[in-house]
Design a protein around this motif. Structure first.
Motif, PDB file in Angstrom:
ATOM      1  N   GLU A  49       6.457  19.497  31.878  1.00 29.91           N
ATOM      2  CA  GLU A  49       5.834  18.844  33.046  1.00 29.91           C
ATOM      3  C   GLU A  49       4.379  19.279  33.181  1.00 29.91           C
ATOM      4  OE1 GLU A  49       6.999  16.203  34.472  1.00 29.91           O
ATOM      5  OE2 GLU A  49       8.538  16.656  32.989  1.00 29.91           O
ATOM      6  N   GLU A  50       4.158  20.588  32.951  1.00 31.69           N
ATOM      7  CA  GLU A  50       2.793  21.105  33.052  1.00 31.69           C
ATOM      8  C   GLU A  50       1.871  20.430  32.033  1.00 31.69           C
ATOM      9  OE1 GLU A  50       2.878  25.511  34.309  1.00 31.69           O
ATOM     10  OE2 GLU A  50       1.722  25.468  32.450  1.00 31.69           O
ATOM     11  N   ALA A  51       2.396  20.201  30.827  1.00 33.98           N
ATOM     12  CA  ALA A  51       1.555  19.629  29.760  1.00 33.98           C
ATOM     13  C   ALA A  51       1.347  18.125  29.931  1.00 33.98           C
ATOM     14  CB  ALA A  51       2.189  19.909  28.391  1.00 33.98           C
ATOM     15  N   THR A  52       2.283  17.454  30.597  1.00 40.00           N
ATOM     16  CA  THR A  52       2.256  15.984  30.623  1.00 40.00           C
ATOM     17  C   THR A  52       0.950  15.380  31.152  1.00 40.00           C
ATOM     18  OG1 THR A  52       4.655  15.911  30.706  1.00 40.00           O
ATOM     19  CG2 THR A  52       3.501  13.943  31.474  1.00 40.00           C
ATOM     20  N   ASP A 107      -7.345  22.147  29.415  1.00 38.63           N
ATOM     21  CA  ASP A 107      -7.421  20.845  30.103  1.00 38.63           C
ATOM     22  C   ASP A 107      -6.952  20.983  31.548  1.00 38.63           C
ATOM     23  OD1 ASP A 107      -8.298  19.752  27.783  1.00 38.63           O
ATOM     24  OD2 ASP A 107      -6.471  18.634  27.319  1.00 38.63           O
ATOM     25  N   ASN A 108      -5.865  21.729  31.758  1.00 37.88           N
ATOM     26  CA  ASN A 108      -5.353  21.863  33.125  1.00 37.88           C
ATOM     27  C   ASN A 108      -6.299  22.686  34.002  1.00 37.88           C
ATOM     28  OD1 ASN A 108      -3.122  20.215  33.065  1.00 37.88           O
ATOM     29  ND2 ASN A 108      -1.721  21.828  32.391  1.00 37.88           N
ATOM     30  N   LEU A 109      -6.889  23.720  33.440  1.00 41.06           N
ATOM     31  CA  LEU A 109      -7.842  24.509  34.240  1.00 41.06           C
ATOM     32  C   LEU A 109      -9.032  23.635  34.642  1.00 41.06           C
ATOM     33  CD1 LEU A 109      -7.927  27.987  32.428  1.00 41.06           C
ATOM     34  CD2 LEU A 109      -6.898  27.463  34.661  1.00 41.06           C
ATOM     35  N   PRO A 167      -1.960  23.375  37.640  1.00 35.17           N
ATOM     36  CA  PRO A 167      -1.291  24.645  37.340  1.00 35.17           C
ATOM     37  C   PRO A 167      -1.167  24.917  35.839  1.00 35.17           C
ATOM     38  CG  PRO A 167       0.169  23.159  38.587  1.00 35.17           C
ATOM     39  CD  PRO A 167      -1.095  22.422  38.335  1.00 35.17           C
ATOM     40  N   ILE A 168      -1.138  26.189  35.493  1.00 35.54           N
ATOM     41  CA  ILE A 168      -0.976  26.598  34.085  1.00 35.54           C
ATOM     42  C   ILE A 168       0.065  27.701  33.964  1.00 35.54           C
ATOM     43  CG2 ILE A 168      -3.353  26.042  33.407  1.00 35.54           C
ATOM     44  CD1 ILE A 168      -3.031  29.523  33.652  1.00 35.54           C
ATOM     45  N   ASP A 169       0.876  27.845  35.007  1.00 35.57           N
ATOM     46  CA  ASP A 169       1.716  29.029  35.115  1.00 35.57           C
ATOM     47  C   ASP A 169       2.750  29.159  34.001  1.00 35.57           C
ATOM     48  OD1 ASP A 169       2.014  31.243  36.880  1.00 35.57           O
ATOM     49  OD2 ASP A 169       4.084  30.532  37.048  1.00 35.57           O
ATOM     50  N   ARG A 170       3.396  28.049  33.620  1.00 38.11           N
ATOM     51  CA  ARG A 170       4.439  28.137  32.591  1.00 38.11           C
ATOM     52  C   ARG A 170       3.818  28.412  31.219  1.00 38.11           C
ATOM     53  NH1 ARG A 170       5.834  28.661  37.171  1.00 38.11           N
ATOM     54  NH2 ARG A 170       7.972  28.293  37.787  1.00 38.11           N
ATOM     55  N   ALA A 171       2.663  27.820  30.943  1.00 38.95           N
ATOM     56  CA  ALA A 171       1.965  28.130  29.690  1.00 38.95           C
ATOM     57  C   ALA A 171       1.560  29.604  29.669  1.00 38.95           C
ATOM     58  CB  ALA A 171       0.745  27.234  29.522  1.00 38.95           C
ATOM     59  N   ALA A 172       1.180  30.132  30.830  1.00 36.30           N
ATOM     60  CA  ALA A 172       0.810  31.553  30.894  1.00 36.30           C
ATOM     61  C   ALA A 172       2.020  32.423  30.560  1.00 36.30           C
ATOM     62  CB  ALA A 172       0.275  31.897  32.290  1.00 36.30           C
ATOM     63  N   LEU A 173       3.201  32.018  31.024  1.00 36.54           N
ATOM     64  CA  LEU A 173       4.408  32.785  30.675  1.00 36.54           C
ATOM     65  C   LEU A 173       4.678  32.705  29.172  1.00 36.54           C
ATOM     66  CD1 LEU A 173       7.001  34.359  31.096  1.00 36.54           C
ATOM     67  CD2 LEU A 173       8.077  32.305  32.038  1.00 36.54           C
ATOM     68  N   PRO A 188      -2.501  35.386  35.593  1.00 31.73           N
ATOM     69  CA  PRO A 188      -1.064  35.105  35.454  1.00 31.73           C
ATOM     70  C   PRO A 188      -0.468  35.587  34.136  1.00 31.73           C
ATOM     71  CG  PRO A 188      -2.348  33.049  35.462  1.00 31.73           C
ATOM     72  CD  PRO A 188      -3.285  34.153  35.836  1.00 31.73           C
ATOM     73  N   VAL A 189      -1.253  35.526  33.052  1.00 30.48           N
ATOM     74  CA  VAL A 189      -0.726  36.040  31.783  1.00 30.48           C
ATOM     75  C   VAL A 189      -0.392  37.520  31.940  1.00 30.48           C
ATOM     76  CG1 VAL A 189      -1.352  36.640  29.403  1.00 30.48           C
ATOM     77  CG2 VAL A 189      -1.887  34.363  30.279  1.00 30.48           C
ATOM     78  N   THR A 190      -1.305  38.267  32.561  1.00 27.27           N
ATOM     79  CA  THR A 190      -1.104  39.706  32.726  1.00 27.27           C
ATOM     80  C   THR A 190       0.103  39.980  33.615  1.00 27.27           C
ATOM     81  OG1 THR A 190      -3.491  39.951  32.523  1.00 27.27           O
ATOM     82  CG2 THR A 190      -2.281  41.841  33.400  1.00 27.27           C
ATOM     83  N   ARG A 191       0.247  39.208  34.691  1.00 25.90           N
ATOM     84  CA  ARG A 191       1.385  39.436  35.588  1.00 25.90           C
ATOM     85  C   ARG A 191       2.708  39.115  34.905  1.00 25.90           C
ATOM     86  NH1 ARG A 191      -2.126  37.181  39.714  1.00 25.90           N
ATOM     87  NH2 ARG A 191      -1.075  35.167  39.517  1.00 25.90           N
TER      88      ARG A 191
END
Ligand code: CS2
Length: 502
Positions: A334-337, A389-391, A396-402, A469-472
């Motif tokens: 969904e994030e990438a779509t 692209d999302n930034l 949001p980019i949260d799932r990609a960060a995970l 978010p990557v760090t968290r």
């Protein structure tokens, strides 16, 4: 001792095994393919086999093995024939492919390979050499002139060890011996892959000879392609299974899913097989299809591979069968779509639903560790393009960060029980250095890994909307483990700033 698969043995195969509907021995070579691994044999060689059956033509494949003699020594004694085993949830089918006419090994047949590549009868040189085979800078897509293999080839161009060096040397021979035009066809999972290879071949050729670079610009084309088929590494038990089904020995079978897709854009300088007859799609712009595949399929694959491995799963279907992981994969997609712009006739919801179905195929064990290989070469086009692209659009980019944090946790080199993870990656030594310097400190580890500009460039590490978010997530993965972090992420919760569970 059963017989070996061969042209003369084809007539003795059981009727349940499909065989070429043409005489493979009568097909002349028109394609030289660099990197005759499982993927090529389950993908382009199958499309070519269909095209030969339906439309004929001098389009046999000369496969080139760059790193080891193994595939040559397996395939040539069986006349280049091998079995493709399609494994669906509902059953298995066997088909012998006849399009590969010979296999050569770079180690001791360089002159023959160059002669084949320079011959006017050869009209396409194609490549599946994996991402790292291009020796490029993954973040910028440019040839890495500092790469030791590239430096070797530039110093000794007559004895190339890189694929780009081999292609340029062959093009020089071709130019000197008649100068027939040629298509170089990249079939690796890289964005704008034709353009990428064109840029690298041209840059390398310019270093060798400006006249050669000019000839290439005028006579060689570089179409771009999107290739798709899940092809896990062949196992010993696959070999035994195929021998049983054939009643003959096949030393080179490949095992794959039923699905296959090939989207191609660009000019072919000297013709091509009738691949459209076997289902290949010819389009004017392949970029939207590449982005769809890399940012949905491959991004999800990498995320499930890292997090799934850490949670203790050996294969992708086991990971995809976990509701939390499947939910996380849906959320990543969904994030990438919003970053994708497909033609109107592409049914994206159906494509995404099919991906979950394909990953969950229990008949096709695909090892998480196989997909986890070479992350440094894969992350930029699978995840980081989406992030950029999302930034830029404030999304949001949260799932990609995970997913990126999952990769970091993995390349830290120890699993959740403290056992060693063997990292297979061109940058493995850099990961080991960073991990050793920051053991027990996820914040510093994330900073250290983000500092690898070949992967992250200079923009992403400096952007707190990504780095934080990557760090968290990385801290959460160390503190709680992958399974509970995924459970939390699948429920829609971001990690807290301390990395502690919310
Ligand atoms: C996988 C791909 O190994 C990997 O990194 O994501 O090889 C994937 O199976 C193919 O791209 C599917 O077409």
């Amino acid at each position: 001792m059963p017989l070996l698969l061969s042209r003369t043995a084809l007539s003795s195969l059981p009727s349940s095994v499909a065989v070429p509907r043409y005489d493979p021995g009568a097909v002349a070579v028109g394609i030289v393919h660099l990197g005759i691994g499982a993927f090529h044999r389950a993908h382009q060689a199958v499309y070519t086999d269909d095209a030969l059956a339906l439309a004929g033509g001098a389009w046999g494949i000369c496969g080139v093995s760059l790193r080891s003699a193994d595939m040559r020594d397996r395939m040539n004694p069986q006349d280049g024939l091998y079995t493709v085993v399609e494994k669906a949830r509902t059953g298995v089918s066997y088909r012998v492919i006849g399009s590969v006419r010979e296999v050569l090994f770079r180690g001791d047949e360089l002159e023959t390979i160059l002669a084949r590549m320079a011959a006017p009868a050869t009209r396409i040189v194609s490549l599946t050499i994996t991402e790292k085979g291009y020796c490029h800078d993954p973040a910028s897509g440019e040839l890495n002139l500092a790469h030791p293999d590239v430096a070797h080839d530039l110093a000794l161009p007559a004895d190339p060890v890189t694929a780009v060096g081999l292609v340029v040397l062959a093009l020089d021979r071709r130019r000197a011996s008649g100068g027939a035009p040629l298509t170089v066809l990249c079939c690796d999972n890289l964005p704008q892959n034709g353009r990428l290879v064109e840029v690298m071949v041209s840059a390398y050729a310019r270093e060798c000879s400006p006249a050669l670079a000019a000839w290439i610009a005028a006579n060689v084309t570089f179409p771009s392609t999107m290739v798709d088929r899940i092809v896990p590494a062949t196992t010993e038990s696959d070999l035994a299974d195929v021998d049983r089904a054939l009643g003959l020995l096949d030393a080179a079978p490949v095992v794959c899913e039923p699905f296959r897709q090939w989207v191609i854009a660009g000019d072919f300088a000297a013709g091509r097989p009738a691949w459209e007859r076997s289902g290949a799609q010819f389009v004017t712009d392949v970029a939207p299809f590449e982005a769809m595949k890399l940012r949905l399929l491959n991004a999800s694959h990498s995320m499930l591979a890292y997090l799934g491995f850490l949670a203790g799963y050996e294969t992708i279907w086991q990971v995809a069968a976990r509701p939390d992981f499947a939910a996380l994969m849906r959320a990543l997609m969904e994030e990438a779509t919003p970053t994708l712009a497909l033609p109107a006739d592409v049914d994206l919801p159906a494509y995404k639903a099919a991906l979950l179905e394909r990953f969950g195929n229990p008949a096709l064990p695909h090892r998480t560790q196989q997909i986890a290989m070479d992350g440094s070469q894969k992350l930029p086009q699978r995840l980081l393009g989406t992030v950029r692209d999302n930034l830029a659009a404030g999304r949001p980019i949260d799932r990609a960060a995970l997913a990126v944090a999952g990769w970091m946790r993995y390349v830290s080199g120890a699993d959740e029980a403290g056992g060693e993870i063997k990292i297979s990656d061109p940058l493995a030594a850099d990961f080991a250095r960073v991990a050793a310097a920051h053991r027990g400190d996820p914040v510093a580890l994330a900073r250290g890994l983000l500092g690898l500009t070949a992967i992250f460039g200079t923009d992403l590490p400096a952007d707190p909307r990504f780095a934080a978010p990557v760090t968290r997530w990385l801290a959460a993965l160390f503190a709680d483990g992958a399974a509970s972090t995924v459970a939390r992420a699948a429920g829609g919760h971001a990690p807290t700033s301390s990395g502690e569970p919310p």
